[in-house]
Design an enzyme around this catalytic site. Structure first.
Site, PDB file in Angstrom:
ATOM      1  CG  ASN A   1     -14.166  28.066 -76.064  1.00  0.00           C
ATOM      2  OD1 ASN A   1     -14.768  29.096 -76.338  1.00  0.00           O
ATOM      3  ND2 ASN A   1     -14.269  27.477 -74.897  1.00  0.00           N
ATOM      4  N   GLY A   2     -10.943  28.293 -79.164  1.00  0.00           N
ATOM      5  CA  GLY A   2      -9.758  27.837 -79.864  1.00  0.00           C
ATOM      6  C   GLY A   2      -9.461  28.703 -81.073  1.00  0.00           C
TER       7      GLY A   2
ATOM      8  CE  LYS B   1      -7.279  29.879 -62.107  1.00  0.00           C
ATOM      9  NZ  LYS B   1      -6.224  30.384 -61.219  1.00  0.00           N
TER      10      LYS B   1
ATOM     11  CD  GLU C   1      -0.363  36.406 -63.296  1.00  0.00           C
ATOM     12  OE1 GLU C   1      -0.667  35.486 -64.069  1.00  0.00           O
ATOM     13  OE2 GLU C   1      -0.282  36.250 -62.054  1.00  0.00           O
TER      14      GLU C   1
ATOM     15  CG  HIS D   1      26.204  39.146 -64.575  1.00  0.00           C
ATOM     16  ND1 HIS D   1      27.380  38.980 -65.263  1.00  0.00           N
ATOM     17  CD2 HIS D   1      26.382  38.595 -63.357  1.00  0.00           C
ATOM     18  CE1 HIS D   1      28.242  38.335 -64.492  1.00  0.00           C
ATOM     19  NE2 HIS D   1      27.663  38.088 -63.327  1.00  0.00           N
TER      20      HIS D   1
ATOM     21  CD  GLU E   1       3.859  32.586 -59.108  1.00  0.00           C
ATOM     22  OE1 GLU E   1       2.639  32.704 -58.884  1.00  0.00           O
ATOM     23  OE2 GLU E   1       4.319  32.303 -60.246  1.00  0.00           O
TER      24      GLU E   1
ATOM     25  CD1 TRP F   1      -9.268  36.962 -72.973  1.00  0.00           C
ATOM     26  CD2 TRP F   1      -7.955  35.946 -74.464  1.00  0.00           C
ATOM     27  NE1 TRP F   1      -7.961  37.300 -72.680  1.00  0.00           N
ATOM     28  CE2 TRP F   1      -7.121  36.683 -73.586  1.00  0.00           C
ATOM     29  CE3 TRP F   1      -7.342  35.215 -75.480  1.00  0.00           C
ATOM     30  CZ2 TRP F   1      -5.745  36.724 -73.698  1.00  0.00           C
ATOM     31  CZ3 TRP F   1      -5.958  35.256 -75.594  1.00  0.00           C
ATOM     32  CH2 TRP F   1      -5.179  36.007 -74.710  1.00  0.00           C
TER      33      TRP F   1
ATOM     34  NE  ARG G   1     -13.104  28.844 -69.962  1.00  0.00           N
ATOM     35  CZ  ARG G   1     -12.547  27.642 -70.022  1.00  0.00           C
ATOM     36  NH1 ARG G   1     -12.540  26.864 -68.960  1.00  0.00           N
ATOM     37  NH2 ARG G   1     -11.988  27.211 -71.127  1.00  0.00           N
TER      38      ARG G   1
ATOM     39  CB  CYS H   1     -13.204  31.348 -75.210  1.00  0.00           C
ATOM     40  SG  CYS H   1     -12.381  32.482 -76.305  1.00  0.00           S
TER      41      CYS H   1
ATOM     42  CE  LYS I   1       0.168  34.447 -58.647  1.00  0.00           C
ATOM     43  NZ  LYS I   1       0.724  34.087 -59.966  1.00  0.00           N
TER      44      LYS I   1
END
Length: 615
Positions: free
Chosen positions: A100-101, A610, A495, A511, A488, A76, A27, A2, A492
């Protein structure tokens, strides 16, 4: 997630609002809208999708949306699907609100308002705020008092911008758990959830503290905390350091990948001389850092992976015990924090809600004498953020503005800064052998050049990425300090390409994940020349035996070569402790090229934001 932009000025502010929203697109959002006061009425436009759709709608009747005061928002979705009727601003009579929130108790409040006859046109929690402010205003006819009266009724974390038709010169804003700044102009003032939105119109900013409510007028700003007027400093930023131009690159993400050698060099330079650490680096904290017996790291997402690497470093290089927790889990599991703990909070934005909340919980325990000798440190890319203001020590990264949602240079600069901290604590506590200390200093100076060498692999990685275009899943494997980099790399890929990917410690293959290996499952392996190489080669043979296809980023002297089911890209050898930083870059490039080939939105992947400013 947002974005809020607001303005009050003598000039028409609709273009300022729209430009601000464009600059907040990084964002993450699914709809956008604006409201201006014109001719004693609220004029509102909302659109689903990109900000450009809102721009196009406003351009069709530009005069209708001209005004001297207004608010705008990118949403968002949390409560209610992405739809025009759920987009902000929300209106109740003469009141317009952007938010926002999350208002956690909105359901109870909504039931109360429905019984009073209020009509809801959306499924959002924000519309509750608009109705509550409208109701309170009818009693006091004072917009500030109405907002002040409503805030205690709202549970959760939020930032607000509020307008009322009867107050065409006044914008009320609130910051409680979600970031908000005031842009200070000449004869005009602004609000935004990120200063980046306002850099075209001002480089002077006032940062609101938790619980602040402000009255923003064209020629004045009044800030109140707990009903008392307070002063907040005005800070001037160098706009050149916040350049968000893609330049010659197709995407922000690729630009930011290529900026990593310079960004890491800047970060290293803040602490390192030719032969050691700068005497002034964290100098005023020497005494408190020397008293630390334990380290606790809190972070989320990519920052969590940086913290995982740091755990290896702290324990292997300084022999200090180090724990690493996902912030959203840490605060809810009744954690034991021992005395004399250094609490390291890692966040690119410094506004990550879970990390901030976990920090505040532990600080309250310290204030209640449940924990003695607590020291907090913010590792952050934004010097003006909440995390920085609420911790004892600020260790900056020098990544510069990062627009791409999938973090790249923020991650590698976090790692560089964490290594500086390891060296600092090792030095003040005399926990590192001089030969190891000197070797790390020397190798840090070589690191930017090694990052340039890894970027030279771009063309080969692009060619390799073609084999991932139609895959549905992938495994990433690493051992030791490379395990967090495998996590990571998997993050990526998922995402930005939307391919399901998992990172594993290679020793865990038997395992569970070995059951997934077949000829259609790409296995990405990180294989630097290090102490774990022989073990890793055995893990690779396990994959080979099950007809898995290996994609190996291997050190030049590892003697790992390509064959029909094993594709190898050789990465220049690098000193083992620093290898995670160098090996991050090829994985970023792999994910980038796969995403481009699959046609996804590289810089703004679906459903992601973001800066995650709500739990």
């Amino acid at each position: 997630m947002c974005g809020i932009v607001g303005a009050v000025a003598e000039r028409n502010i609709s273009n300022i609002l729209l430009e601000g929203l464009k600059r907040l697109e990084y964002r993450g959002y699914d709809s956008a809208g604006l409201t201006v006061i014109r001719d004693c009425e609220l004029h509102r436009e909302r659109q689903v999708g990109k900000v450009q759709a809102l721009v196009n709608a406003v351009d069709q009747n530009a005069t209708f949306y001209e005004g001297h005061i207004g608010i705008a928002h990118t949403r968002w979705a949390t409560h209610g699907e992405p739809a025009q009727h759920n987009a902000h601003p929300h209106v109740s009579g003469k009141v317009a609100v952007v938010h926002n929130g999350i208002v956690e108790n909105y359901g109870i409040l909504k039931d109360e308002l429905l019984k009073k006859g209020y009509v809801f046109t959306s499924e959002t929690d924000t519309e509750v705020v608009a109705h509550l402010v409208a109701e309170a205003y009818e009693q006091s006819h004072n917009l500030f008092k109405a907002v002040e009266q409503v805030i205690p009724r709202l549970q959760g974390a939020f930032a607000l911008g509020v307008l009322h038709v009867d107050n065409p010169d006044k914008l009320i804003t609130v910051r409680l758990g979600s970031p908000l700044v005031i842009g200070v102009g000449i004869g005009e003032n602004f609000i935004a959830s990120d200063q980046l939105a306002l850099l075209p119109v001002t480089n002077r900013f006032m940062y609101l503290e938790e619980g602040d409510i402000a009255i923003v007028k064209r020629d004045s700003i009044a800030v109140f905390a707990n009903g008392v007027r307070v002063e907040r400093a005005v800070n001037e930023l160098d706009a050149k350091q916040h350049n968000a131009d893609k330049g010659e690159f197709k995407h922000y993400m690729l630009k930011e990948i290529y900026e990593q050698p310079d960004a890491v060099a800047r970060t290293i330079a803040m602490g390192v001389t030719a032969t050691g650490l700068k005497p002034e680096f964290l100098e005023r904290h020497n005494k408190t850092l020397a008293a630390i017996h334990h380290i606790q790291i809190l972070a989320c997402g990519t920052s969590y992976h940086a913290g995982m690497v740091a755990k290896y470093w702290f324990e292997s290089l300084t022999r200090l015990p180090c724990a690493i927790d996902i912030a959203s889990e840490f605060r809810y599991r009744s954690p034991v924090v021992v005395d004399n703990t250094l609490m390291i909070c890692i966040s690119q934005s410094g506004e990550t809600a879970d990390t901030l909340s976990a920090l505040r919980d532990i600080q309250r325990r310290s204030q209640n004498n449940e924990v003695a000798g607590l020291l907090s440190l913010a590792l952050c890319n934004v010097a003006t953020s909440s995390l920085v203001r609420e911790t004892d020590i600020f260790l900056p990264t020098h990544a510069g503005v990062e627009i791409g949602v999938a973090s790249t240079k923020a991650f590698t600069t976090q790692l560089a800064a964490l290594m500086l901290l390891v060296l600092k604590i090792g030095q003040v506590q005399q926990r590192m052998a001089q030969v190891d200390f000197a070797k790390l200093i020397a190798e840090l100076h070589n690191l930017p050049g090694q990052l340039y060498n890894s970027l030279a692999l771009d063309a080969a990685i692009e060619q390799l990425s073609e084999k991932f275009e139609n895959k549905k899943s992938a495994l990433f494997l690493g051992r030791g300090v490379q395990f967090p980099i495998a996590l990571e790399g998997a993050l990526k890929l998922k995402e930005i390409s939307y391919i399901h990917a998992e990172g594993y410690a290679a020793g865990e293959l038997k395992h569970g994940p070995l059951a997934l290996v077949d000829k259609d499952m790409p296995i990405v392996v990180l294989a630097p020349k290090d102490s774990m190489l022989d073990k890793l080669k055995a893990n690779m043979q396990e994959v080979h035996a099950r007809h898995g296809e290996l994609f190996v980023f291997a050190g030049e002297t590892t003697q790992i070569s390509s064959d029909e089911r094993q594709h190898v890209i050789h990465v220049p050898d690098v000193y083992e402790p620093l290898a995670p930083i160098v090996y991050s870059v090829p994985l970023q490039l792999l994910s980038y090229h796969v995403a481009v080939m699959r046609g996804t939105d590289v810089d703004q992947p679906r459903n992601l934001a973001k800066s995650v400013t709500v739990e």
